[in-house]
Scaffold this motif. Structure first.
Motif, short mmCIF file in Angstrom:
data_model
loop_
_atom_site.label_atom_id
_atom_site.label_comp_id
_atom_site.label_asym_id
_atom_site.label_seq_id
_atom_site.Cartn_x
_atom_site.Cartn_y
_atom_site.Cartn_z
N UNK A 221 0.73 -1.09 0.09
CA UNK A 221 0.20 0.02 -0.10
C UNK A 221 0.74 1.46 -0.08
N UNK A 222 2.10 1.14 0.28
CA UNK A 222 3.02 2.32 0.29
C UNK A 222 4.40 1.93 0.34
N UNK A 232 0.38 11.32 3.20
CA UNK A 232 -0.67 10.49 2.62
C UNK A 232 -2.04 10.92 2.96
N UNK A 233 -2.84 10.67 2.17
CA UNK A 233 -4.34 10.98 2.67
C UNK A 233 -5.23 9.84 3.02
N UNK A 234 -4.69 8.52 2.68
CA UNK A 234 -5.04 7.36 2.98
C UNK A 234 -5.43 7.08 4.41
N UNK A 239 -3.01 5.50 10.16
CA UNK A 239 -2.96 4.84 11.33
C UNK A 239 -1.73 4.44 11.64
N UNK A 240 -0.55 4.51 10.77
CA UNK A 240 0.72 3.94 10.93
C UNK A 240 1.41 5.42 11.35
N UNK A 241 0.77 6.40 10.87
CA UNK A 241 1.83 7.76 11.36
C UNK A 241 1.09 7.97 12.80
N UNK A 242 0.02 7.75 13.22
CA UNK A 242 -0.49 7.94 14.48
C UNK A 242 -0.20 6.94 15.53
N UNK A 243 0.41 5.88 15.02
CA UNK A 243 0.89 4.76 15.89
C UNK A 243 0.09 3.91 16.12
#
Length: 244
Positions: A221-222, A232-234, A239-243
């Protein structure tokens, strides 16, 4: 920058269950590359395919110039001599002490004397931050962080070109996890090795990985770095950026 690992359109199935459906990526020499994804996304399976513990169903994957699904026994041994692997929980032998655990690959693949093997093990212990007075301790006497360092010393004992790590900070307290991150960075820079790791640790992702891929819905996906991921806007990737 030449690539040491190349995967093209990998398809992996367990019976009728499709794990990977067209996964492609490459790992470049000298980088720390991450395999990320939600639970059941196939990141550890991908790692196992790279280190010859599992076969994929179609596509192609080469590691250090060898097609990992089509190699001879001789080529397989040659490949295995050029990488080290740290499994998630260290995979230490409980009946052996630290020194004996670290020297296992040398006993299995070389004809070195016990004195030379012990000297090599002590060098690697120092390199990974293990106290030299721990040589005669058994795994049951070690903390989680020390077990991982013993496993890492064993993975490095034959001076590999590639280092594979499966969830290296899993189960560690925050300080130990960050210490381990710094150790991996230092080893990469000192030994000029290439690192591939499975991780779900946000701090590792943002501070250690040069690039990484994120698996989802059986595909990549990335692929890129943390700064690129933040753009990313996905919703899935956020969710991965937000941990999470």
């Amino acid at each position: 920058m030449n690539s040491l690992i190349q995967a093209d359109n990998i398809v992996t199935k367990f019976g009728k269950n499709v794990i990977h459906n067209g996964v492609s990526f490459e790992v470049n020499k000298g980088e720390i590359f991450g395999l990320l994804g939600g639970s059941g996304s196939g990141k550890t399976t991908l790692l196992r395919e790279m280190i010859l513990l599992q076969k994929y169903d179609s596509g192609s994957m080469s590691v250090l110039g060898h097609d990992v699904n089509n190699i001879t026994d001789k080529q397989e041994k040659e490949l295995q001599s050029q990488w080290g692997v740290l499994f998630q929980f260290g995979a230490l032998y409980s009946s052996l002490n630290v020194l004996e655990n670290i020297t296992i690959p040398l006993k299995e693949y070389t004809n070195l004397s016990n004195k030379v093997m012990s000297k090599a093990a002590l060098m690697k212990m120092k390199m990974v931050g293990l106290p030299l007075n721990a040589t005669h301790l058994h795994p049951s006497e070690l903390s989680g962080g020390m077990k991982k360092r013993v496993g890492l010393a064993r993975a490095l004992i034959r001076d590999p070109k590639l280092l594979f790590l499966d969830e290296p900070t899993s189960g560690l307290d925050p300080k130990s996890a960050r210490d381990f991150d710094r150790l991996i960075l230092a080893l990469r820079d000192t030994l000029d090795i290439t690192v591939v790791m499975v991780t779900h640790d946000k701090d590792t992702m943002s501070q250690v990985l040069d690039r990484f891929l994120i698996l989802g819905d059986k595909k990549v996906q990335f692929i890129g770095n943390y700064e690129e991921l933040k753009q990313s806007d996905s919703a899935y990737l956020k969710e991965f950026v937000n941990g999470k």
